[in-house]
Design a protein around this motif. Sequence first.
Motif, short mmCIF file in Angstrom:
data_model
loop_
_atom_site.label_atom_id
_atom_site.label_comp_id
_atom_site.label_asym_id
_atom_site.label_seq_id
_atom_site.Cartn_x
_atom_site.Cartn_y
_atom_site.Cartn_z
N LEU A 189 5.44 65.40 31.46
CA LEU A 189 4.61 64.70 32.44
C LEU A 189 3.19 64.65 31.90
O LEU A 189 2.60 65.68 31.55
CB LEU A 189 4.64 65.41 33.79
CG LEU A 189 3.62 64.92 34.83
CD1 LEU A 189 3.89 63.45 35.19
CD2 LEU A 189 3.63 65.79 36.08
N ILE A 190 2.63 63.43 31.84
CA ILE A 190 1.24 63.23 31.44
C ILE A 190 0.47 62.83 32.70
O ILE A 190 0.71 61.77 33.27
CB ILE A 190 1.11 62.14 30.36
CG1 ILE A 190 1.97 62.51 29.15
CG2 ILE A 190 -0.34 61.96 29.95
CD1 ILE A 190 2.07 61.39 28.13
N LEU A 191 -0.44 63.70 33.14
CA LEU A 191 -1.16 63.48 34.39
C LEU A 191 -2.63 63.20 34.10
O LEU A 191 -3.32 64.04 33.49
CB LEU A 191 -1.00 64.69 35.30
CG LEU A 191 -1.52 64.54 36.73
CD1 LEU A 191 -0.61 65.28 37.71
CD2 LEU A 191 -2.95 65.07 36.87
N LEU A 192 -3.10 62.04 34.52
CA LEU A 192 -4.49 61.64 34.31
C LEU A 192 -5.21 61.60 35.65
O LEU A 192 -4.78 60.91 36.58
CB LEU A 192 -4.59 60.26 33.66
CG LEU A 192 -3.94 60.12 32.28
CD1 LEU A 192 -2.59 59.44 32.41
CD2 LEU A 192 -4.84 59.30 31.35
N THR A 193 -6.33 62.33 35.75
CA THR A 193 -7.11 62.36 36.98
C THR A 193 -8.57 62.61 36.66
O THR A 193 -8.91 63.12 35.58
CB THR A 193 -6.58 63.44 37.95
OG1 THR A 193 -7.32 63.40 39.16
CG2 THR A 193 -6.71 64.82 37.33
N ASP A 194 -9.44 62.26 37.60
CA ASP A 194 -10.87 62.49 37.42
C ASP A 194 -11.44 63.34 38.55
O ASP A 194 -12.67 63.42 38.71
CB ASP A 194 -11.63 61.15 37.36
CG ASP A 194 -11.58 60.40 38.67
OD1 ASP A 194 -10.74 60.73 39.53
OD2 ASP A 194 -12.38 59.47 38.85
N GLY A 195 -10.57 63.97 39.34
CA GLY A 195 -11.05 64.72 40.49
C GLY A 195 -10.29 66.02 40.69
O GLY A 195 -9.73 66.59 39.76
N SER A 196 -10.26 66.45 41.93
CA SER A 196 -9.55 67.67 42.32
C SER A 196 -8.59 67.33 43.45
O SER A 196 -8.75 66.31 44.13
CB SER A 196 -10.54 68.75 42.76
OG SER A 196 -11.33 68.29 43.86
N ASN A 197 -7.62 68.18 43.67
CA ASN A 197 -6.63 67.94 44.70
C ASN A 197 -7.27 68.08 46.09
O ASN A 197 -7.74 69.16 46.47
CB ASN A 197 -5.48 68.95 44.55
CG ASN A 197 -4.34 68.66 45.50
OD1 ASN A 197 -3.54 67.76 45.26
ND2 ASN A 197 -4.26 69.39 46.60
N ASN A 198 -7.30 66.98 46.84
CA ASN A 198 -7.87 67.01 48.20
C ASN A 198 -7.00 66.23 49.19
O ASN A 198 -7.48 65.83 50.25
CB ASN A 198 -9.30 66.45 48.21
CG ASN A 198 -9.39 65.06 47.60
OD1 ASN A 198 -8.38 64.38 47.41
ND2 ASN A 198 -10.60 64.65 47.26
N ALA A 199 -5.74 66.02 48.83
CA ALA A 199 -4.82 65.30 49.73
C ALA A 199 -3.41 65.76 49.43
O ALA A 199 -3.14 66.45 48.45
CB ALA A 199 -4.95 63.79 49.55
N GLY A 200 -2.49 65.38 50.32
CA GLY A 200 -1.10 65.76 50.12
C GLY A 200 -0.78 67.12 50.74
O GLY A 200 -1.67 67.88 51.12
#
Length: 331
Positions: A189-200
């Motif tokens: 799994l290649i996960l690209l993000t620019d933030g932090s977990n704040n939902a879900g």
Amino acid sequence: MLTIIWPWIWLLLPLPLIFKRIKQKQQGGHLKLPATGSISGVQQQKASPSKYGYWLLWLLFLAAICRPQWLGEPIELPSKGRDLMVAVDLSGSMQIEDMVLDNQTVDRFTMIRHVVSDFIQRRKGDRIGLILFADHAYLQAPLTLDRRSVSQFLKEAQIGLVGKQTAIGEAIGLAVKRFDKVKNSNRILILLTDGSNNAGVLDPQQAAEIAAKRGITIYTIGVGADVLEQRTLFGRQRVNPSMDLDINALKAISNTTHGKFFRARNTEELEKIYHEIDKLEPIARDQQTYRPRSELFYYPLAILLLLHVLMCLSRLPVLQNLRKSKSGEQK
């Protein structure tokens, strides 16, 4: 090789005759005319060219809807490859313009879309899947060898399409579900993000632990520049546009699954990351083949339309009068 997908369509061939018999029975009985004796309600006439034409149209219609196809020679698919699921963040922060592409300043998602699309096109023999996430995670494309379609899905994606926040845990959880349906896979799994977990509803670290138990390796990529110059009332001011990026959480996710964390501050760094992933050892798969198919229904359909137009033109009063005048001159 010529093949027909729906050969049972030809069972409809006698349908016009059946309708004709039913119509004759509905008219019923015999009709008596003076000096002519008894004749049936529908007179038997010699087959005219127009009747042959209608039968030809019916045959062409059946030939079109039975779906004729041309099967090409079998082509062997690559027997070795990787299974890569790519999860792309579509939260609102991805529209921050702190990236440079072809000497132009662009937003983060534009840069990711450009580089990842090129990465997908180079994945010959690999199966690629695409997950888009923001408020929630959604499967955009399952694992497939059709790189062109996956790349097109990514190009059509838009920021805010699935919300404004970032559900990293749900993206990992969705990838775990999809990999559960795949056997004999290296599960990356290649996960690209620019933030932090704040939902879900799923915590990213818990999701990473589940992924580790299922043998999934997660490569996390933190996107965003470290410095961005902004114009203010007091002149130019340098700010950190990636202050919301939770690097420690992304590192923890990768370490839990024996993967790696990468920092992508620009296009060059992101391309280097994908070169590192290229070095991963592919796995062997069962040999598979496929045969390219070409639809042929439009050939009989085109002939049908052409004949129908010609038959309609032949019934025009002008042409009928012209035929009568010619036949009169010959007599």
